[in-house]
Design an enzyme around this catalytic site. Structure first.
Site, mmCIF file in Angstrom:
data_model
loop_
_atom_site.group_PDB
_atom_site.id
_atom_site.type_symbol
_atom_site.label_atom_id
_atom_site.label_comp_id
_atom_site.label_asym_id
_atom_site.label_seq_id
_atom_site.Cartn_x
_atom_site.Cartn_y
_atom_site.Cartn_z
ATOM 1 N N HIS A 266 8.431 3.497 -39.807
ATOM 2 C CA HIS A 266 9.560 3.123 -40.658
ATOM 3 C C HIS A 266 9.223 1.842 -41.406
ATOM 4 O O HIS A 266 8.557 0.971 -40.859
ATOM 5 C CB HIS A 266 10.826 2.911 -39.810
ATOM 6 N N ASP A 322 14.502 10.766 -38.179
ATOM 7 C CA ASP A 322 14.227 12.178 -38.439
ATOM 8 C C ASP A 322 13.563 12.885 -37.261
ATOM 9 O O ASP A 322 13.575 14.113 -37.189
ATOM 10 C CB ASP A 322 13.353 12.316 -39.689
HETATM 11 C C1 LIG Z 1 8.235 5.983 -43.164
HETATM 12 C C2 LIG Z 1 6.924 5.609 -43.835
HETATM 13 C C3 LIG Z 1 6.881 6.270 -45.213
HETATM 14 C C4 LIG Z 1 6.880 4.075 -43.999
HETATM 15 O O1 LIG Z 1 5.790 3.796 -44.772
HETATM 16 P P1 LIG Z 1 5.291 2.330 -45.127
HETATM 17 O O2 LIG Z 1 6.231 1.291 -44.674
HETATM 18 O O3 LIG Z 1 4.940 2.343 -46.575
HETATM 19 O O4 LIG Z 1 4.019 2.172 -44.222
HETATM 20 P P2 LIG Z 1 2.532 2.512 -44.681
HETATM 21 O O5 LIG Z 1 2.469 3.855 -45.315
HETATM 22 O O6 LIG Z 1 2.030 1.336 -45.453
HETATM 23 O O7 LIG Z 1 1.835 2.585 -43.267
HETATM 24 C C5 LIG Z 1 1.392 1.427 -42.524
HETATM 25 C C6 LIG Z 1 0.258 1.867 -41.596
HETATM 26 O O8 LIG Z 1 0.773 2.748 -40.603
HETATM 27 C C7 LIG Z 1 0.187 4.038 -40.732
HETATM 28 N N1 LIG Z 1 1.280 5.022 -40.596
HETATM 29 C C8 LIG Z 1 2.557 4.890 -41.030
HETATM 30 N N2 LIG Z 1 3.288 5.952 -40.661
HETATM 31 C C9 LIG Z 1 2.449 6.773 -40.001
HETATM 32 C C10 LIG Z 1 2.621 8.042 -39.392
HETATM 33 N N3 LIG Z 1 3.814 8.645 -39.404
HETATM 34 N N4 LIG Z 1 1.565 8.618 -38.814
HETATM 35 C C11 LIG Z 1 0.364 8.006 -38.798
HETATM 36 N N5 LIG Z 1 0.141 6.796 -39.354
HETATM 37 C C12 LIG Z 1 1.168 6.198 -39.954
HETATM 38 C C13 LIG Z 1 -0.405 4.105 -42.123
HETATM 39 O O9 LIG Z 1 -1.470 5.003 -42.180
HETATM 40 C C14 LIG Z 1 -0.826 2.669 -42.321
HETATM 41 O O10 LIG Z 1 -2.013 2.459 -41.603
HETATM 42 P P3 LIG Z 1 -3.148 1.442 -42.183
HETATM 43 O O11 LIG Z 1 -2.513 0.084 -42.079
HETATM 44 O O12 LIG Z 1 -4.322 1.651 -41.306
HETATM 45 O O13 LIG Z 1 -3.375 1.865 -43.610
HETATM 46 C C15 LIG Z 1 5.713 6.061 -42.971
HETATM 47 O O14 LIG Z 1 5.806 5.491 -41.684
HETATM 48 C C16 LIG Z 1 5.599 7.585 -42.876
HETATM 49 O O15 LIG Z 1 4.984 8.197 -43.750
HETATM 50 N N6 LIG Z 1 6.200 8.213 -41.816
HETATM 51 C C17 LIG Z 1 6.194 9.658 -41.714
HETATM 52 C C18 LIG Z 1 7.307 10.235 -42.605
HETATM 53 C C19 LIG Z 1 8.658 9.969 -42.055
HETATM 54 O O16 LIG Z 1 8.930 10.174 -40.869
HETATM 55 N N7 LIG Z 1 9.577 9.526 -42.935
HETATM 56 C C20 LIG Z 1 10.951 9.269 -42.576
HETATM 57 C C21 LIG Z 1 11.255 7.815 -42.618
HETATM 58 S S1 LIG Z 1 12.848 7.476 -41.979
#
Ligand SMILES: CC(C)(COP(=O)(O)OP(=O)(O)OC[C@H]1O[C@@H](n2cnc3c(N)ncnc32)[C@H](O)[C@@H]1OP(=O)(O)O)[C@@H](O)C(=O)NCCC(=O)NCCS
Length: 386
Positions: A266, A322
Site C-alpha cells: 500500500h 483488497d
Molecule cells: C498498492 C501499490 C500499487 C503501491 O505501490 P507504490 O506505493 O507505488 O509502491 P512501489 O510500486 O513503488 O513498490 C515499492 C517496492 O515494493 C515492491 N512491491 C510493492 N507491492 C508489491 C507487491 N504487491 N508484490 C511484490 N512486490 C511489491 C515493489 O516492487 C518495489 O520494490 P523495489 O523497491 O525493489 O523496486 C503496490 O503495493 C501494488 O502494486 N500492490 C498490488 C496491487 C494492489 O493490491 N493494489 C491495491 C492497493 S489498495
C-alpha cells in the site's frame, strides 16, 4: 542535439507524500494502521454503524440522529429505481464487457436523466449523491442479470442498501450474516483520503465540471488493477494457486518472475491495513456458513508466507483492503469481475462527499510536471527528415 534541461522543481514519482489539499472526510494513519471517517474510527463504524449512517456521516459531517437516519433511509430507498431508459441502454452493452466498463458508461448516461445534472449547488449535489449511491447498486445488479440472459430484478423497498443489492443479484432475500458482511464491506471502503480515484474525482470537480463527470473520472481510475480491480486480481491469484499445498511453490515462482502479489502493499499503510483485519474476520465468519473455504485457506497461507519473506518484510508489504475482500466477496457468491463494481458502490459515497467538499472551497487543481525533454531543436523541412 539540443541539451535536455532540468527544471528548477523536481518531480515526486506518483505524488508520494505530496499533500494536495485539506479534507475533513477521512484520515488515513499509515504508520499506526488507523482509519477515521469524520473523526470516528472505523473500529466503531464497522462494528456498530449501518451503511446508511456512514453515508450520512460522510455527506453531512455528523452521525444522524433518529429522525435524520429514518429520512436518509427513506430518501435512499425512494431513488432506487433507475430510469428505464438506462436499463434499455444496459441491454445494448456487449454482454462480455467488464462490469466496470459497463458501469463507467452507464453512470455517464445517468447524468442525462438527472434533473439536477448541471446544478453544482449544495442541495442539488446532495440529491445527486443519494441518487448515484442508490442507483449505482441497481445498475450493477441489472447488468449482471442482463449479461446472464435474465431480466433485472426490481429493487425492494423494505431491505437496507446491502440486503437489497444481494436481493437484486439473486432474487432471494439474503441471510442476516450475508447482508451484514456486505454492509461491513461497504462501510469499510466508503472513503480513504486522497486515493487515486478520489483524487481524479476532485480534479474533475475542481474545473467546475459536473458531479456525474467527476464520478465517471473516479470509476475509470478505480478500474485499474493497482487500485480497485486488485480485489478481482487477488481472487484470480488464489484460484490460480488452487490448493494450500501449492502456496509456497507458487509464491517462490511468482517472486522469481517478479510478479506482484495482488492485494499486498500500500502507498500509505506500512503496517497491516486496518480494513484488512475486519475483512479477514468477515471471511472467516463466512467460511463457516457459506461458499468455498478453500480460497480463504489459500489466502491465509499466502499471508503467512509473505509475512515471513525478507523482501516483503523489508518493504513493509502487508495485506491491503483488497486481499481479504476477495475471499469474502467470493463466499457471498459474487462473481470476481463484479468485485471492482462493489468497490465503486461503496466509494461513491466518499467520491460524492469529496466533490461537495471541493466545491465548498474550490480552487482549480492544476499541478506541474518537471520537463525533461529537449528544447530549441532546429526546424527540419519534411523532405530533409531521415
Ligand atoms: C498498492 C501499490 C500499487 C503501491 O505501490 P507504490 O506505493 O507505488 O509502491 P512501489 O510500486 O513503488 O513498490 C515499492 C517496492 O515494493 C515492491 N512491491 C510493492 N507491492 C508489491 C507487491 N504487491 N508484490 C511484490 N512486490 C511489491 C515493489 O516492487 C518495489 O520494490 P523495489 O523497491 O525493489 O523496486 C503496490 O503495493 C501494488 O502494486 N500492490 C498490488 C496491487 C494492489 O493490491 N493494489 C491495491 C492497493 S489498495
Amino acid at each position: 542535439m539540443a541539451n535536455a534541461i532540468q527544471s528548477s522543481t523536481s518531480a515526486t514519482r506518483g505524488l508520494e507524500g505530496v499533500v494536495v489539499t485539506t479534507t475533513q472526510l477521512s484520515k488515513v494513519d499509515g504508520t499506526a494502521g488507523r482509519l477515521y471517517y469524520r473523526g470516528y474510527s472505523i473500529d466503531h463504524l464497522a462494528k456498530n454503524a449501518s451503511f446508511e449512517e456512514v453515508a450520512y456521516l460522510l455527506w453531512a459531517g455528523h452521525l444522524p440522529n433518529a429522525s435524520e437516519i429514518s429520512k436518509v433511509r427513506e430518501d435512499l430507498v425512494a431513488c432506487r429505481t433507475a430510469p428505464s431508459g438506462l436499463v434499455d441502454a444496459l441491454r445494448k452493452v456487449p454482454l462480455n464487457a467488464p462490469p466496470m466498463t459497463a458501469l463507467r458508461s452507464i453512470i455517464s448516461l445517468l447524468g442525462h436523466y438527472d434533473p439536477d445534472a448541471e446544478d453544482n449547488g449544495p442541495e442539488a449535489s446532495m440529491r445527486k449523491a443519494y441518487r448515484l449511491t442508490s442507483q449505482m447498486a441497481t445498475l450493477v445488479a441489472a447488468f449482471d442479470q442482463i449479461r446472464k440472459g435474465k431480466d433485472p430484478i426490481p429493487p425492494r423497498q423494505d431491505l437496507n442498501h446491502a440486503a437489497n443489492f444481494l436481493y437484486m443479484l439473486t432474487g432471494e432475500e439474503p441471510s442476516d450474516i450475508a447482508s451484514r458482511a456486505l454492509e461491513t464491506y461497504l462501510i469499510l471502503l466508503a472513503d480513504h483520503g486522497f486515493n487515486a480515484s478520489t483524487f481524479a474525482a476532485r480534479v474533475t470537480a475542481s474545473t467546475l465540471s459536473d458531479m456525474h463527470s467527476a464520478i465517471v473520472s473516479a470509476i475509470g481510475t478505480l478500474k485499474g488493477p493497482l487500485h480497485g480491480a486488485a480485489n478481482q486480481r487477488a481472487l484470480e491469484q488464489f484460484l490460480e494457486i488452487g490448493d494450500v499445498e501449492n502456496v509456497k511453490p507458487w509464491f517462490e515462482k511468482a517472486k522469481a518472475e517478479k510478479r506482484r502479489i495482488m492485494g499486498v502493499g500500500h502507498r500509505v499503510y506500512k503496517v497491516v491495513d486496518p480494513r484488512a483485519r475486519y475483512l479477514r474476520q468477515m471471511a472467516l465468519q463466512l467460511s463457516g456458513t457459506t461458499g468455498n473455504p478453500q480460497v480463504l485457506d489459500i489466502a491465509l497461507k499466502l499471508e503467512e508466507v509473505v509475512s515471513e519473506d525478507p523482501y516483503f518484510v523489508e518493504r513493509k508489504l502487508y495485506p491491503n483492503v483488497d486481499y481479504y475482500s476477495a475471499p469474502a466477496l467470493y463466499m457471498l457468491g459474487i462473481d470476481a469481475d463484479l468485485f471492482p463494481t462493489l468497490f465503486a458502490m461503496s466509494r461513491v459515497v466518499g467520491w460524492t462527499a469529496h466533490v461537495m467538499e471541493q466545491w465548498a472551497n474550490n480552487r482549480l487543481i492544476r499541478p506541474r510536471a518537471q520537463f525533461i525533454g529537449d528544447l530549441d531543436l532546429p526546424w527540419v523541412p519534411l523532405e530533409e527528415r531521415p
